[in-house]
Design a protein around this motif. Structure first.
Motif, mmCIF file in Angstrom:
data_model
loop_
_atom_site.group_PDB
_atom_site.id
_atom_site.type_symbol
_atom_site.label_atom_id
_atom_site.label_comp_id
_atom_site.label_asym_id
_atom_site.label_seq_id
_atom_site.Cartn_x
_atom_site.Cartn_y
_atom_site.Cartn_z
ATOM 1 N N LEU A 165 0.847 -1.212 0.000
ATOM 2 C CA LEU A 165 0.000 0.000 0.000
ATOM 3 C C LEU A 165 0.878 1.256 0.000
ATOM 4 O O LEU A 165 0.674 2.172 -0.801
ATOM 5 C CB LEU A 165 -0.930 -0.037 1.218
ATOM 6 N N ARG A 166 1.873 1.269 0.865
ATOM 7 C CA ARG A 166 2.710 2.472 0.960
ATOM 8 C C ARG A 166 3.532 2.671 -0.311
ATOM 9 O O ARG A 166 3.735 3.800 -0.764
ATOM 10 C CB ARG A 166 3.624 2.376 2.177
ATOM 11 N N ALA A 167 3.980 1.567 -0.887
ATOM 12 C CA ALA A 167 4.819 1.683 -2.091
ATOM 13 C C ALA A 167 4.023 2.209 -3.286
ATOM 14 O O ALA A 167 4.606 2.818 -4.192
ATOM 15 C CB ALA A 167 5.427 0.323 -2.431
ATOM 16 N N HIS A 168 2.713 1.968 -3.303
ATOM 17 C CA HIS A 168 1.935 2.291 -4.500
ATOM 18 C C HIS A 168 0.938 3.429 -4.325
ATOM 19 O O HIS A 168 0.240 3.776 -5.275
ATOM 20 C CB HIS A 168 1.215 1.023 -4.998
ATOM 21 N N LEU A 169 0.891 4.003 -3.116
ATOM 22 C CA LEU A 169 -0.131 5.016 -2.840
ATOM 23 C C LEU A 169 -0.049 6.190 -3.822
ATOM 24 O O LEU A 169 -1.073 6.691 -4.292
ATOM 25 C CB LEU A 169 0.026 5.504 -1.394
ATOM 26 N N ALA A 170 1.159 6.587 -4.143
ATOM 27 C CA ALA A 170 1.313 7.751 -5.026
ATOM 28 C C ALA A 170 0.796 7.454 -6.437
ATOM 29 O O ALA A 170 0.471 8.379 -7.185
ATOM 30 C CB ALA A 170 2.785 8.168 -5.082
ATOM 31 N N ARG A 171 0.733 6.161 -6.792
ATOM 32 C CA ARG A 171 0.260 5.786 -8.141
ATOM 33 C C ARG A 171 -1.215 5.383 -8.155
ATOM 34 O O ARG A 171 -1.727 4.943 -9.185
ATOM 35 C CB ARG A 171 1.095 4.618 -8.669
ATOM 36 N N THR A 210 -7.479 0.952 7.896
ATOM 37 C CA THR A 210 -6.747 1.418 9.085
ATOM 38 C C THR A 210 -5.479 2.158 8.661
ATOM 39 O O THR A 210 -5.157 3.229 9.178
ATOM 40 C CB THR A 210 -6.440 0.223 10.009
ATOM 41 N N ALA A 211 -4.767 1.605 7.685
ATOM 42 C CA ALA A 211 -3.530 2.257 7.229
ATOM 43 C C ALA A 211 -3.817 3.609 6.571
ATOM 44 O O ALA A 211 -2.996 4.520 6.646
ATOM 45 C CB ALA A 211 -2.787 1.339 6.257
ATOM 46 N N LEU A 212 -4.993 3.724 5.939
ATOM 47 C CA LEU A 212 -5.328 4.971 5.229
ATOM 48 C C LEU A 212 -6.092 5.962 6.111
ATOM 49 O O LEU A 212 -6.337 7.105 5.693
ATOM 50 C CB LEU A 212 -6.188 4.648 3.994
ATOM 51 N N GLY A 213 -6.533 5.510 7.303
ATOM 52 C CA GLY A 213 -7.325 6.387 8.176
ATOM 53 C C GLY A 213 -8.744 6.604 7.672
ATOM 54 O O GLY A 213 -9.373 7.618 7.977
ATOM 55 N N VAL A 214 -9.266 5.639 6.919
ATOM 56 C CA VAL A 214 -10.645 5.733 6.394
ATOM 57 C C VAL A 214 -11.557 4.877 7.282
ATOM 58 O O VAL A 214 -11.213 3.737 7.602
ATOM 59 C CB VAL A 214 -10.685 5.209 4.929
#
Ligand code: UD1
Length: 365
Positions: free
Chosen positions: A177-183, A291-295
């Motif tokens: 998730l963290r590696a691809h969030l920007a894409r 949870t990781a995104l705070g949604v």
């Protein structure tokens, strides 16, 4: 190359877990091959994840496809054994809790090949879930177990798994998730414009929710209520679509405010989730991703094997009960829902920790 580890994937939730592991193995000099069991085979359920996440093409595809649990598990076992005979690896690595996980772990254990389980020790304590059976049995026959949250070690200790076989490594799915969030693909692109009133993302595929007609109907009617307030974006799993048609409920999916989508790619789903007002789901992975995104996340199950998403994250359990779901949604829309924080070791480094441990471990075998 002498294969040190044969890695196994089979179903959609496995792909985002194996992606950072394969990359970390390449970086740390662990010689790995990848076997795809073919449990999931539609391009939208499989190939698109390999392309978007840069997972190496599987060295072998067992092409088992769909069947009953017994037949699918048996077919994977029969097809996997000759692969182990040919490769003679020192270990087999399995992830998650799908039928491919237990099938390949069992073949390896019976042949005296070491078994490594990533995402070990999660327990819903609900043996009616096929995944719970897969988790308990896989952990019992694993030699090295990597966990995503501290409660998992307590679960494993209770089942007699020696603590020295267990390492708290963190969450490889959150590495992805963290590696691809920007894409991530913006929701406006996937939806052809953003709904003015905001939207909820829904996923539903657990047998306990979609295989019982009354439960499934009540859930779809509840989603129709949700659609009076928010657009309901529903990427529908093939088994859920098929069941809705079999029960004559397709009309409930077509009501105003319901936006039905085919299964989405990883980057599309990540974009949809990140921008959602709320997620309603029975998936394991989405409980962690929200949870990781705070949604805010409403989990349409009575229990979860991922309790940290409740104690530290944004998750709330409602079961499939309409009153609880709508009350929880109202609370979220009124006050924004639980704030939550990012759990320990959900930091994008889990696969690195696993690869470093394995490099040393393999050298001592
Ligand atoms: C499996 C996992 C579940 C995971 C889910 C994610 C097990 C026991 N279950 O459930 O833990 O959360 O994957 O999706 O391993 N189908 C297709 N195309 C595909 C794959 C499946 O149309 O590419 C349809 C078939 O009709 C099949 C049905 O979906 O019979 C169920 O597939 P299966 O892999 O048996 O279980 P899932 O419900 O996907």
């Amino acid at each position: 190359m002498n294969t040190e580890i044969v890695c196994v994937v089979g179903a959609r939730p496995n792909f985002m877990k194996i992606a950072p592991i394969m990359a970390a193995f390449a970086k740390h000099g662990v010689k790995a091959k990848l076997v795809h069991t073919g449990q999931h085979y539609d391009p939208a359920m499989s190939d698109s994840f390999f392309e978007q996440l840069g997972i190496p093409r599987p060295d072998v595809n067992l092409e088992v496809g769909s069947a009953s649990h017994a037949v699918q598990t048996a077919d994977i076992m029969r097809a996997f054994e000759p692969v182990l005979d040919a490769e003679c690896p020192r270990a087999v690595l399995v992830v998650g809790d799908v039928n491919s996980t237990i099938a390949c772990a069992l073949v390896a254990a019976k042949k005296g090949v070491k078994v490594i389980h990533v995402e070990a020790g999660l327990r819903s304590y609900d043996r009616a879930m096929p995944e719970e059976i897969n988790r308990v049995l896989t952990d019992q026959i694993s030699d090295l177990l990597f966990t995503t949250e501290r409660a998992a070690l307590t679960n494993l200790e209770r089942e007699g798994v020696a603590a020295e076989r267990v390492q708290f490594a963190g969450n490889v799915m959150i590495d992805t998730l963290r590696a691809h969030l920007a894409r991530a693909v913006p929701a406006a692109v996937t939806l052809g414009g953003l709904p003015a009133r905001g939207y909820a993302v829904v996923t539903l595929h657990r047998p306990s929710n979609v295989d019982h007609e009354a439960t499934f109907r009540a859930l779809l009617e509840t989603l129709n209520h949700v659609a009076e307030t928010l657009d309901v974006v529903f990427p529908i799993h093939p088994r859920t679509q098929a069941t809705a048609e079999r029960f004559g409920m397709a009309e409930l999916l077509a009501r105003p405010g319901m936006i039905l989508l085919p299964p989405q790619g990883y980057l599309e789903m990540l974009g949809l989730t990140r921008e959602a007002s709320v997620v309603l789901t029975d998936s394991g992975g989405l409980q962690e991703e929200t949870t990781a995104l705070g949604v805010p996340c409403i989990t349409l199950r009575e229990n979860t094997e991922r309790p940290i998403t409740i104690s530290e994250g944004t998750n709330t359990l409602t079961g499939p009960h309409p009153d609880k779901i709508l009350q929880c949604l109202a609370d979220i829309l009124d006050n924004g829902g639980k704030r939550g924080r990012i759990p320990e070791y959900w930091d994008g480094q889990a696969a690195d920790r696993i690869a470093i441990t394995l490099r040393t471990w393999l050298d001592t075998l």
